[in-house]
Design an enzyme around this catalytic site. Structure first.
Site, mmCIF file in Angstrom:
data_model
loop_
_atom_site.group_PDB
_atom_site.id
_atom_site.type_symbol
_atom_site.label_atom_id
_atom_site.label_comp_id
_atom_site.label_asym_id
_atom_site.label_seq_id
_atom_site.Cartn_x
_atom_site.Cartn_y
_atom_site.Cartn_z
ATOM 1 C CB CYS A 126 -43.982 26.333 -23.717
ATOM 2 S SG CYS A 126 -42.472 25.424 -24.140
ATOM 3 C CB CYS A 158 -44.013 22.633 -23.990
ATOM 4 S SG CYS A 158 -42.688 23.504 -23.133
ATOM 5 C CG ASP A 159 -47.944 22.802 -24.762
ATOM 6 O OD1 ASP A 159 -47.619 21.698 -24.283
ATOM 7 O OD2 ASP A 159 -48.164 23.808 -24.070
#
Length: 317
Positions: free
Chosen positions: A132, A135-136
């Site tokens: 992701c 997300c990261d």
């Protein structure tokens, strides 16, 4: 007989559990083989509102579960093998629990990121390997990263990662990309993006603490080389966890459950779907939690509507 059973314990299922429990509906939550969902594979979550310093993914899920339990939700571990939604009460066959009956059902079984299944991949998720970028990506500011994939999602995530990384290298096993022309053109026009096409990933290399490289094989020559990198993003798609529901609920060609726009209603009255199992666009913890709230409220209103019906009068007509 349960008023409501929730399948899945990611942000969607746990939020639904909190709302239903606070409404005194005593929901039963069935935990699958990976309690907590995809967030349990994430080290630190920095984009969930309310945590200015971030929070560990497993801790966030554990807090949500405790909150639901505090209001009266119960949890049981099991694997759902079959669901009968032809008529109510719905019947669920669950390994380890036998057969359960419920007046309503919330499906929040999520979607699992497709993995390459190569050495060094699973053991390094959260240690430089991610599925992701949204997300990261922040954790790789000024770093060099690799993204694996050739579709629209891979191109979109590659462009997103250039906001943080110093260089983004796209690795794809074919000469041609599967992405649409507009997405390809956008990626090719980005000066931070480099290409490693016609190369098959064979191993993710780490020092035991973090990723240091991706070993790839040239499909023409068979030669292997090591691409040095600080992070690897796998973007080859997701599989919704709906195999046990095929032929029972309306789904799209990929297996995502179809819901009425603006609701969590499926084609079966009394069955609701929330989280990534019905969302292949956003796939974020906060959006999943939002649809979990919707599913709980849709469930409550469904049961309240039934309670207000005079069935004796209806049957006599």
């Amino acid at each position: 007989m349960h008023k409501s059973i929730i399948l899945g314990t990611g942000p969607a299922g746990l939020t639904a559990a909190v709302y239903l429990a606070r409404a005194n509906m005593e929901p039963l939550v069935i935990e699958g083989p990976e309690p907590g969902g995809q967030l349990t594979l994430t080290t630190e979550v920095e984009n969930f509102p309310g945590f200015p310093d971030g929070i560990m993914g497993p801790e966030l899920m554990d807090n949500m579960k405790k909150q639901a339990e505090r209001f009266g939700a119960s949890f049981k571990r099991g694997w759902v093998t079959d669901v009968n939604v032809d008529h109510r009460p719905f019947r669920l066959s669950v390994d380890g629990l036998g057969e359960l009956e419920t007046q309503t059902l919330i499906v929040s079984t999520g979607a699992s990121a497709k993995l390459l299944e190569i050495p060094g991949e699973k053991e390094n998720i959260g240690k430089g390997v991610s599925t992701c970028a949204t997300c990261d990506g922040f954790f790789f500011r000024g770093k060099k990263v690799v993204i694996i994939g050739g579709g629209d999602s891979a191109m979109e995530e590659a462009n997103f990662l250039t906001k943080f990384a110093s260089e983004v290298q796209i690795v794809h096993r074919r000469h041609e990309l599967r992405a649409s022309k507009i997405m390809q053109d956008r990626a090719k026009a980005n000066e931070k993006i480099t290409w490693a096409l016609n190369k098959t990933p064979v191993e993710m290399v780490s020092d035991g603490m973090k990723i240091s490289g991706l070993k790839v094989k040239d499909n023409d020559s068979g030669e292997e080389e090591l691409l040095e990198t600080d992070g690897i993003f796998v973007a080859i798609g997701h599989n919704p966890n709906t195999e046990f529901l095929k032929g029972k609920l309306n789904m799209d060609e990929k297996g995502y459950i179809l819901v009425d726009p603006g609701t969590t209603d499926t084609n079966v009255p009394g069955v609701f779907a929330c989280g990534d199992v019905q969302d292949q666009k956003y796939r974020q913890a906060i959006t999943a939690a939002g649809t979990g709230c919707m599913a709980a409220m849709d469930t409550e209103r469904f049961l309240e509507g039934e309670a207000s019906i005079d069935w004796s009068e209806t049957l006599n007509k």
